[in-house]
Design a protein around this motif. Structure first.
Motif, PDB file in Angstrom:
ATOM      1  N   GLN A  43       0.851  -1.188   0.000  1.00  0.00           N
ATOM      2  CA  GLN A  43       0.000   0.000   0.000  1.00  0.00           C
ATOM      3  C   GLN A  43       0.887   1.237   0.000  1.00  0.00           C
ATOM      4  OE1 GLN A  43      -3.490  -0.022   2.711  1.00  0.00           O
ATOM      5  NE2 GLN A  43      -2.582  -1.897   3.495  1.00  0.00           N
ATOM      6  N   THR A  44       0.483   2.253  -0.766  1.00  0.00           N
ATOM      7  CA  THR A  44       1.180   3.534  -0.736  1.00  0.00           C
ATOM      8  C   THR A  44       0.163   4.641  -0.529  1.00  0.00           C
ATOM      9  OG1 THR A  44       1.085   3.741  -3.142  1.00  0.00           O
ATOM     10  CG2 THR A  44       3.092   2.774  -2.208  1.00  0.00           C
ATOM     11  N   GLU A  55      -4.161  10.351  -2.200  1.00  0.00           N
ATOM     12  CA  GLU A  55      -4.189   9.127  -3.010  1.00  0.00           C
ATOM     13  C   GLU A  55      -3.829   7.926  -2.148  1.00  0.00           C
ATOM     14  OE1 GLU A  55      -2.144   9.076  -6.757  1.00  0.00           O
ATOM     15  OE2 GLU A  55      -2.492  11.222  -7.047  1.00  0.00           O
ATOM     16  N   TRP A  56      -4.455   6.785  -2.497  1.00  0.00           N
ATOM     17  CA  TRP A  56      -4.167   5.516  -1.843  1.00  0.00           C
ATOM     18  C   TRP A  56      -4.105   4.460  -2.932  1.00  0.00           C
ATOM     19  CZ3 TRP A  56      -7.938   1.390  -1.266  1.00  0.00           C
ATOM     20  CH2 TRP A  56      -7.468   0.307  -0.511  1.00  0.00           C
ATOM     21  N   HIS A  57      -3.067   3.639  -2.898  1.00  0.00           N
ATOM     22  CA  HIS A  57      -2.886   2.564  -3.871  1.00  0.00           C
ATOM     23  C   HIS A  57      -2.663   1.263  -3.115  1.00  0.00           C
ATOM     24  CE1 HIS A  57      -2.396   5.720  -6.864  1.00  0.00           C
ATOM     25  NE2 HIS A  57      -1.561   6.288  -6.031  1.00  0.00           N
ATOM     26  N   ILE A  67      -6.344  -5.096  -7.050  1.00  0.00           N
ATOM     27  CA  ILE A  67      -5.682  -3.806  -7.200  1.00  0.00           C
ATOM     28  C   ILE A  67      -6.719  -2.734  -6.904  1.00  0.00           C
ATOM     29  CG2 ILE A  67      -4.515  -2.233  -8.785  1.00  0.00           C
ATOM     30  CD1 ILE A  67      -3.725  -4.747 -10.419  1.00  0.00           C
ATOM     31  N   ASP A  69      -7.206   1.625  -6.304  1.00  0.00           N
ATOM     32  CA  ASP A  69      -6.659   2.978  -6.336  1.00  0.00           C
ATOM     33  C   ASP A  69      -7.776   3.934  -5.949  1.00  0.00           C
ATOM     34  OD1 ASP A  69      -3.943   2.597  -7.410  1.00  0.00           O
ATOM     35  OD2 ASP A  69      -5.012   1.814  -9.154  1.00  0.00           O
ATOM     36  N   SER A  71      -8.562   8.292  -5.106  1.00  0.00           N
ATOM     37  CA  SER A  71      -8.101   9.670  -4.996  1.00  0.00           C
ATOM     38  C   SER A  71      -9.128  10.451  -4.190  1.00  0.00           C
ATOM     39  CB  SER A  71      -7.906  10.302  -6.375  1.00  0.00           C
ATOM     40  OG  SER A  71      -9.146  10.419  -7.036  1.00  0.00           O
ATOM     41  N   GLU A  87     -11.510  -0.601  -8.020  1.00  0.00           N
ATOM     42  CA  GLU A  87     -11.031  -1.831  -7.384  1.00  0.00           C
ATOM     43  C   GLU A  87     -11.181  -2.965  -8.391  1.00  0.00           C
ATOM     44  OE1 GLU A  87     -12.968  -4.206  -3.799  1.00  0.00           O
ATOM     45  OE2 GLU A  87     -12.411  -2.155  -3.244  1.00  0.00           O
TER      46      GLU A  87
END
Length: 140
Positions: A43-44, A55-57, A67, A69, A71, A87
C-alpha cells in the motif's frame, strides 16, 4: 524526609489535577504513513501540504490480484471530500466508486452520497450500477 516526599507528591498531583485546561490537546500528525509492505500486500499513500490524504494505492500479490486505487479531492472550505476509487479483482470484475463525503466542522463524516458500479473487465460492460446515499454517520 519520608513524609516530605509524600507531601511533594500530593501537592504535584493536586496542582496538575486542578488545572483549568482539562481538554485534550489535538495536534496535527507529525509523521505520515507513506508505504506499507507485507508478503501479500503493498500500500502507498500520498498527502497534500495540509496533511490530508490525496491518493491511496493497494496491490494484493496473492492469486486474486486485487488492485485498488483511490483519490481524494477536498473542497476549498473543508466541508466535503470527493472520492473516486477503482477496485479490480483478477481478470473478472472491477468496482468503481464515485462518492462525496460531507464533513462536520471538526472533520468527522456527516453523510455521503454517490454511485457504485460493477463492470466486467474483459469488455468493460456494466453489470450493476447503484446510487448510494448514507444520510448520517455515527462516530464514537
Amino acid at each position: 524526609m519520608k513524609y516530605l516526599s509524600i507531601l511533594f507528591l500530593a501537592l504535584s498531583l493536586a496542582i496538575t489535577s486542578c488545572s483549568k485546561n482539562d481538554e485534550p490537546i489535538i495536534r496535527s500528525t507529525k509523521y505520515r504513513i507513506v508505504f506499507i509492505y507485507s508478503e501479500e500486500t503493498t500500500q502507498t499513500f500520498e498527502y497534500n501540504p495540509t496533511g490530508n490524504i490525496t491518493e491511496w494505492h493497494f496491490l494484493e500479490t496473492t492469486s486474486s490480484q486485487t488492485i485498488a486505487d483511490a483519490s481524494y479531492d477536498y473542497d476549498a472550505d473543508g466541508c466535503s471530500v470527493k472520492i473516486n476509487a477503482e477496485e479490480s479483482h483478477g481478470d473478472h470484475q472491477k468496482w468503481i466508486f464515485e462518492e462525496v463525503l460531507y464533513l462536520n466542522q471538526n472533520g468527522a463524516a456527516k453523510s455521503a452520497e454517490g454511485v457504485v458500479g460493477l463492470y466486467r473487465i474483459e469488455d468493460n460492460s456494466l453489470l450493476m450500477k447503484k446510487d448510494t446515499q448514507l444520510l448520517s454517520v455515527t462516530m464514537n
